[in-house]
Design an enzyme around this catalytic site. Structure first.
Site, PDB file in Angstrom:
ATOM      1  N   GLY A   1      68.790 123.010  51.862  1.00 50.71           N
ATOM      2  CA  GLY A   1      70.067 122.656  52.584  1.00 50.71           C
ATOM      3  C   GLY A   1      70.910 121.526  51.634  1.00 50.71           C
ATOM      4  O   GLY A   1      70.298 120.940  50.666  1.00 50.71           O
ATOM      5  N   CYS A   2      72.091 121.293  51.903  1.00 50.97           N
ATOM      6  CA  CYS A   2      72.822 120.457  51.316  1.00 50.97           C
ATOM      7  C   CYS A   2      73.842 119.635  52.022  1.00 50.97           C
ATOM      8  O   CYS A   2      74.344 120.187  53.129  1.00 50.97           O
ATOM      9  CB  CYS A   2      73.520 121.101  49.905  1.00 50.97           C
ATOM     10  SG  CYS A   2      74.601 122.217  50.442  1.00 50.97           S
ATOM     11  N   GLY A   3      74.066 118.397  51.939  1.00 50.68           N
ATOM     12  CA  GLY A   3      75.095 117.654  52.752  1.00 50.68           C
ATOM     13  C   GLY A   3      76.421 117.962  52.568  1.00 50.68           C
ATOM     14  O   GLY A   3      77.242 117.922  53.542  1.00 50.68           O
TER      15      GLY A   3
END
Length: 271
Positions: free
Chosen positions: A107-109
Site C-alpha cells: 500500500g501507499c499513502g
C-alpha cells in the site's frame, strides 16, 4: 444516479424522540480505467464523473493537458462505476511505469506514489494573481452557500468552486470527498477551456498539501480555504507563487502567502 437517498431514522431533539426521514449522501466505488488498465478506485459521489476523471488525471499528472484524453465513458456496474478513459500512448506508457514500480507493495499513502521524491511533482511557479481582491473573496464566500445543494440536503458534502476575480461562482462541484470536489472543478474547467489564471479556487474544507498541489497543477494563482491550512500546503504555495488564504468566513480570512498579490479595500488592522 441519485446523489442522496432517504433513510428512516430515530431522531432525538430537545429530549423528544421521533421517527422521521433523513437524507444521506451517496458514495460509491468509482474505478478509473486508462486504456483498459484499472489504475485507482475512489469512493466518490456519483455525479459529474467525467469532470472528476479528467480533473484527477490532470491534477495527478497522469496527463499533461486535456488534449491527451481522447474520450471518457461512464459504465454503471453491479459493484460500482467504471470510468473508461482513452489517453495518449505516451501518457499511458508513463502510467504503466508508475504502476510497475508499485508492483508487490502492500500500500501507499498517496495514490501512485512510490518514493518520497515523487510526493512533490515537478515544481511550477505561477504568474501572480491579477485582480485578486478581498472584495471578490467576500463575494464568493457569500454566494457559495446557495450552490451547496447536496450539503444542505445531507450535511456531508464538500464543495469546491472556481471563481472569477470579482467573486462570481463560475464552476461549482460537490462531493463527499474534498479532493474529488476539487478534481471535478478542474475537469470541468479543462472541458470548458477556461483560462485558470482568470480566477481563484474556493474550497469549503481545510487546505492540505494535496489540495494546494492540485491547485498549483491546475495553474490557478490563488486558493481560498474555509478551514485551516497545513504547513506543507503553505510552504508549497509559497514556493509556487500562489496566494493562499484560509479560515475564510464572512469578512474574515488569514493570508498565508504572497499578500502582495491580494488587493485590499480595508486597513491592515481590519483585514
Amino acid at each position: 444516479m441519485p446523489t442522496a437517498r432517504s433513510r428512516d431514522v430515530l431522531r432525538m431533539r430537545g429530549g423528544v424522540l421521533a421517527e422521521t426521514a433523513d437524507m444521506v449522501v451517496d458514495e460509491v466505488p468509482v474505478a478509473l480505467v486508462y486504456n483498459g488498465l484499472s489504475h485507482a478506485v475512489m469512493m466518490a459521489t456519483p455525479a459529474d464523473l467525467e469532470d472528476f476523471a479528467l480533473g484527477f488525471s490532470l491534477s495527478e499528472g497522469i496527463i499533461d493537458s486535456a488534449a491527451a484524453c481522447y474520450g471518457i465513458e461512464v459504465e454503471q456496474g453491479g459493484q460500482g462505476i467504471a470510468v473508461q478513459l482513452e489517453i495518449a500512448s505516451s501518457a499511458f506508457v508513463g502510467l504503466k511505469e508508475r504502476r510497475r514500480v508499485l508492483a508487490g507493495r502492500t500500500g501507499c499513502g498517496l495514490c501512485g506514489v512510490d518514493s518520497l521524491e515523487q510526493v512533490r511533482r515537478p515544481e511550477r511557479v505561477l504568474a501572480p494573481a491579477i485582480g485578486f481582491h478581498a472584495a471578490g473573496v467576500r463575494a464568493a464566500l457569500g454566494a457559495i452557500g446557495a450552490e451547496q445543494q447536496l450539503t444542505r440536503l445531507t450535511g456531508a458534502a464538500h464543495a469546491a468552486a472556481w471563481c472569477g476575480m470579482d467573486g462570481s461562482l463560475r464552476i461549482v462541484r460537490e462531493d463527499v470527498g474534498r479532493h474529488n470536489a476539487l478534481d471535478k472543478v478542474i475537469g470541468a474547467m479543462a472541458r470548458a477551456k477556461c483560462s485558470p489564471e482568470d480566477g481563484f479556487f474556493l474550497i469549503t474544507s481545510r487546505v492540505s498539501f494535496e489540495m494546494a498541489q492540485k491547485a498549483v497543477m491546475a495553474g490557478v494563482p490563488a486558493l481560498v480555504g474555509m478551514s485551516a491550512p497545513t504547513l506543507a500546503a503553505v510552504e508549497l504555495a509559497e514556493k509556487a507563487g500562489m496566494t493562499l488564504l484560509a479560515f475564510a468566513r464572512g469578512r474574515d480570512f488569514v493570508c498565508y502567502t504572497h499578500p502582495q498579490h491580494l488587493g485590499l479595500d480595508v486597513t491592515a488592522s481590519e483585514a
